[in-house]
Design a protein around this motif. Sequence first.
Motif, mmCIF file in Angstrom:
data_model
loop_
_atom_site.group_PDB
_atom_site.id
_atom_site.type_symbol
_atom_site.label_atom_id
_atom_site.label_comp_id
_atom_site.label_asym_id
_atom_site.label_seq_id
_atom_site.Cartn_x
_atom_site.Cartn_y
_atom_site.Cartn_z
ATOM 1 N N ILE A 155 0.870 -1.175 0.000
ATOM 2 C CA ILE A 155 0.000 0.000 0.000
ATOM 3 C C ILE A 155 0.906 1.224 0.000
ATOM 4 C CG2 ILE A 155 -1.765 1.280 1.246
ATOM 5 C CD1 ILE A 155 -2.497 -1.433 2.603
ATOM 6 N N ARG A 156 0.800 2.010 -1.045
ATOM 7 C CA ARG A 156 1.651 3.194 -1.199
ATOM 8 C C ARG A 156 3.134 2.812 -1.100
ATOM 9 N NH1 ARG A 156 -0.572 8.168 2.157
ATOM 10 N NH2 ARG A 156 0.007 9.304 0.271
ATOM 11 N N GLY A 157 3.457 1.655 -1.658
ATOM 12 C CA GLY A 157 4.844 1.215 -1.741
ATOM 13 C C GLY A 157 5.374 0.477 -0.529
ATOM 14 N N ARG A 158 4.537 0.277 0.509
ATOM 15 C CA ARG A 158 4.991 -0.408 1.718
ATOM 16 C C ARG A 158 4.046 -1.542 2.088
ATOM 17 N NH1 ARG A 158 6.699 4.086 6.277
ATOM 18 N NH2 ARG A 158 8.261 5.224 5.076
ATOM 19 N N ARG A 159 4.593 -2.558 2.749
ATOM 20 C CA ARG A 159 3.738 -3.572 3.350
ATOM 21 C C ARG A 159 2.926 -2.929 4.472
ATOM 22 N NH1 ARG A 159 5.960 -7.933 6.131
ATOM 23 N NH2 ARG A 159 7.468 -6.434 6.959
ATOM 24 N N TYR A 160 1.740 -3.438 4.705
ATOM 25 C CA TYR A 160 0.892 -2.875 5.751
ATOM 26 C C TYR A 160 1.619 -2.839 7.091
ATOM 27 C CZ TYR A 160 -3.178 -2.026 8.711
ATOM 28 O OH TYR A 160 -4.051 -1.479 9.618
ATOM 29 N N ALA A 161 2.374 -3.912 7.405
ATOM 30 C CA ALA A 161 3.081 -3.993 8.687
ATOM 31 C C ALA A 161 4.148 -2.920 8.833
ATOM 32 C CB ALA A 161 3.718 -5.379 8.842
ATOM 33 N N ASP A 162 4.581 -2.340 7.722
ATOM 34 C CA ASP A 162 5.640 -1.319 7.763
ATOM 35 C C ASP A 162 5.091 0.101 7.750
ATOM 36 O OD1 ASP A 162 7.555 -3.338 7.741
ATOM 37 O OD2 ASP A 162 7.663 -3.379 5.554
ATOM 38 N N LEU A 163 3.783 0.259 7.679
ATOM 39 C CA LEU A 163 3.204 1.601 7.687
ATOM 40 C C LEU A 163 3.319 2.199 9.086
ATOM 41 C CD1 LEU A 163 -0.068 0.937 5.626
ATOM 42 C CD2 LEU A 163 2.031 2.036 4.826
ATOM 43 N N PRO A 164 3.838 3.412 9.219
ATOM 44 C CA PRO A 164 4.032 3.998 10.546
ATOM 45 C C PRO A 164 2.721 4.322 11.262
ATOM 46 C CG PRO A 164 4.576 5.585 8.826
ATOM 47 C CD PRO A 164 4.367 4.272 8.141
ATOM 48 N N SER A 165 1.695 4.720 10.517
ATOM 49 C CA SER A 165 0.390 5.050 11.102
ATOM 50 C C SER A 165 -0.693 4.414 10.237
ATOM 51 C CB SER A 165 0.201 6.567 11.172
ATOM 52 O OG SER A 165 1.226 7.186 11.922
ATOM 53 N N PRO A 166 -0.944 3.118 10.416
ATOM 54 C CA PRO A 166 -1.811 2.373 9.489
ATOM 55 C C PRO A 166 -3.185 2.990 9.241
ATOM 56 C CG PRO A 166 -0.693 0.873 10.974
ATOM 57 C CD PRO A 166 -0.397 2.253 11.466
ATOM 58 N N MET A 167 -3.890 3.414 10.306
ATOM 59 C CA MET A 167 -5.241 3.934 10.115
ATOM 60 C C MET A 167 -5.254 5.280 9.406
ATOM 61 S SD MET A 167 -7.586 2.783 13.367
ATOM 62 C CE MET A 167 -9.087 3.137 12.450
ATOM 63 N N HIS A 168 -4.115 5.976 9.402
ATOM 64 C CA HIS A 168 -3.996 7.225 8.648
ATOM 65 C C HIS A 168 -3.674 6.952 7.176
ATOM 66 C CE1 HIS A 168 -4.094 10.007 12.100
ATOM 67 N NE2 HIS A 168 -3.471 9.030 12.754
#
Length: 305
Positions: A60-73
Motif C-alpha cells: 500500500i503506497r509502496g509499503r507492506r501494511y506492517a511497515d506503515l508507521p500510522s496504518p489507520m492514517h
Amino acid sequence: MIELRRLTKRYGQVAAVSDLSFEVRPGAVTGFLGPNGAGKTTTMRAILGLDTPTSGTATIRGRRYADLPSPMHEVGALLDARAVHPRRSVFDHLLCLAQSNGIARSRIEEVLGLVGLHETAGRRVGGLSLGMGQRLGIAVALLGDPPVLMFDEPVNGLDPEGIVWIRTLMRDLAAEGRTVLVSSHLMSEMALTADHLIVIGRGRLIADIGLEAFMRSNSRGTVLVRTPDAEEFAHRLRDAGATVRPGTEGALVVAGMESAEIGKIAMVHGVVLHELTPHRTSLEEAYMELTRDSVEFGVLEGAGR
C-alpha cells in the motif's frame, strides 16, 4: 496505490491465490469481483497483513501494511463489521481506536455524522441491526481519514437508502483522489459504482479493465421484435445477415443487427412492427459468462427436482 506482484497464498496444498498481479489506482472506484471461493477475501487479508503471502508481495503506497508507521492514517478497511466487542458502545469503540492510533477525539463526531450514527453513539454494538453494524464498520474505515480504502461487501444489511448512500460515498471518496477498492457480489451495484474492474477466478486474474471497456468487449446486444408477420420477417432478416431466434410469446430475438436497420428492412417490405426494443448485456450477464469456468460451487443442472 495498492500494488500486488505475483501474490500467492497457499493453505497446505490448496492455492487460494496464485501468481496474482494488479494495481488499484487513486481517483477511481475499483470493483473487485469473482465467484465464491475465488480468493477475494484472502487477497484483501494479504493486503492488510492479516495473511502472510506464501510468495510475492502486496503493498500500500509502496509499503507492506506492517511497515506503515500510522496504518489507520494510511488505509481504512471494512472486512468484517461484526468483529467488535458487543458490550462496547459505538462511541467507545471508535474512541478506543482513535486513542490507540493518534486520531483526534473530534474526528469521532465527524465520522458518526458521515455514516448516520450520531444518534446511536451511546448504544451497545451488540444491539445494532446488521445495517447499523455495517455503518459502524464504515465509520472505522473512515476514522483516520485515509487516502486508501478497502470495502468487502459494504452493502450487506443496508436498506435501499443506505445502498444509495454508500454508493455515493464511495464515488465521492474516489473523486477526492483516494484509492477505493470494493468487493461485491451485487453486479447491479457495481455497474452503478465502479469505474474499473478486477475479476479473479480460482485465485487467478481473469480481467483488469475499465467498466465501459469490459461492457463493450463482453456485450452481445440483441433486439426484441414483435410483428404479426414474424415468420416471414425472420426470413427477411436472415437474408440480410442477422441471426434470429424465437423469443417469448411469438417475438423474435435478433442479433447482429441494430434496431435502426431492422426498422428500415421492415419499412421496405411493408412489415408492421409492434415492438422494436434493443437489449444490451448487463454487467451481471457479462460477468457470469466471463467467470462461468471459474465457479467453484456450481449447482448441478436438475438437482433437487
